[in-house]
Design an enzyme around this catalytic site. Sequence first.
Site, PDB file in Angstrom:
ATOM      1  N   GLU A   1       0.835  -1.221   0.000  1.00  0.00           N
ATOM      2  CA  GLU A   1       0.000   0.000   0.000  1.00  0.00           C
ATOM      3  C   GLU A   1       0.862   1.260   0.000  1.00  0.00           C
ATOM      4  OE1 GLU A   1      -2.683  -0.439   3.329  1.00  0.00           O
ATOM      5  OE2 GLU A   1      -4.081  -1.565   2.101  1.00  0.00           O
TER       6      GLU A   1
ATOM      7  N   GLU B   1      -5.392  -8.307  -1.065  1.00  0.00           N
ATOM      8  CA  GLU B   1      -6.027  -8.091   0.237  1.00  0.00           C
ATOM      9  C   GLU B   1      -7.484  -7.756   0.023  1.00  0.00           C
ATOM     10  OE1 GLU B   1      -4.542  -5.437   3.284  1.00  0.00           O
ATOM     11  OE2 GLU B   1      -2.488  -5.844   2.657  1.00  0.00           O
TER      12      GLU B   1
END
Length: 498
Positions: free
Chosen positions: A184, A396
């Site tokens: 991320e 995810e």
Amino acid sequence: MARFPENFLWGGATSAAQIEGGRCEDGKGLSHLDYVYFRGAKIPCNFMLTENLNKALAEEATLNFPNRRGIDFYHRYKEDIALLAEMGFKSFRMSISWTRLFPTGREEKPCPEGVEFYHKVFRELRKYGIEPLVTMIHYELPIGFVEEFNGWESPKIIPYCFRYMKFIMDEYKDEVTYWLTFNEINMVTAVPWLGGGILLDRDRPVQLPKSMRGPGPIPPEMEARWNQVSHQALHHQFIASAMIVKYAHDTAPQCRIGNMFNLHHLYPETPSPRDAFRAHEESEYNMFFCDVMAKGYYPKWILSYYKRHNIKIDWYDGYEEILANGRVDFISLSYYLSSVVTGDPARQERIGSFIRRLQNPCLETSEFGWQIDPTALRISLNELRDRFDLPIYIVENGLGAFETLGEDKTVHDDYRIAYLRSHIEAIGQAIEDGVDVIGYTPWGCIDLVSCSLVSMSKRYGFVYVDADDEGNGSYDRYRKDSFYWYQKVIASNGEDLD
Ligand code: BG6
């Protein structure tokens, strides 16, 4: 006709800081995440300022640091991998801990026990035919670099990071095909401590930002520093990432290396052009992280965005070539929730743990305030296809919930099954739409320490881990209802979702 391709990479995802434990064992050093202390099962605490770090240092013996315990994967990895194999996993996302190999980040040579630990994990995965998917940096950096460089604020961290990334690529390239550089990468701008080990108040005393206390605008003096420092740090991460992508392409052409960003779909609150433009701008902003990593350059519009927000980047000579030569092979993303954008900055609520936008009245919300929206995933996958035309790995996704082990030694998590079913449906539809999705690894496939809350109470797993926020419990593993459901999903290659 089957929707999911034959070799689809079904699996699950974790990160070293949230599972390993084994604090300081076999020479491991501490990372900045080891200094985040538990403050309550619903209090986001991965947003540190100097006062929090000083408190963590001063009260190290008495504060509660759940990341240091993880779920004891360091000692139980064989048992855990056997459970993943029982579910039929084809892929397991994990990260390597920088400080397990280079305890302070400065060592010339890695810690041999740390190096061997990951060989053992990869061997165990391969034994069951599970493909490791390895994140090089899942937020963590050696704590000393916070003190010395204010994390990723300084470019001086790049050579140390490159040495670490180069080492793991050389060492494990025959065991690991799929790699991600930074987890991320957009988190460094959203939560500078978490994503970059950056203390926003490093230069001067500031008040706790209101975002840590609840809804409300960020104080202007903090906002300016935040924007400036975090985008400079992001630039450093882009450079480090592109350097290792190029190195991987040159030295390990059999490997595939991807970016990783947190995908956030946005809806305008009303049809008003002001709301629509704001939603458009924020969506573009969300995608720009991929633009740089997949296209190899900063899009023009972001440069004018930087200008408008008075963000001045120290670019460094030669950065354009580095970015252009380090384009990733696939797009990867985390996706949990969507939100609503208004053009009116005064009307903002906190969504999820960190993001401050508006709730969507058309959606259901998890008990942690994350809004459930599988359709937004389908829409975004289509957009990503059009923008990049690259394979997409969803690394995810999932539902965090409070859970307790029942007397029958299981958890009846039908809400998780419903969440995952709807998202797998959406992925199947996106594949029918022509999106090249290559894998799906739901987050926290085995219960682990929550990242935003640094707590065991928020659970995502197919497997329950008997441990609480204070570290009490047997740490034994138990299969939840979703375990058997996901096993069926994998066995039927996504056809049997009942
Ligand atoms: C992602 C992170 O943002 O979300 C994970 O990559 C994290 O590390 C996951 O755990 C879920 O967030 P949380 O705060 O519920 O653990």
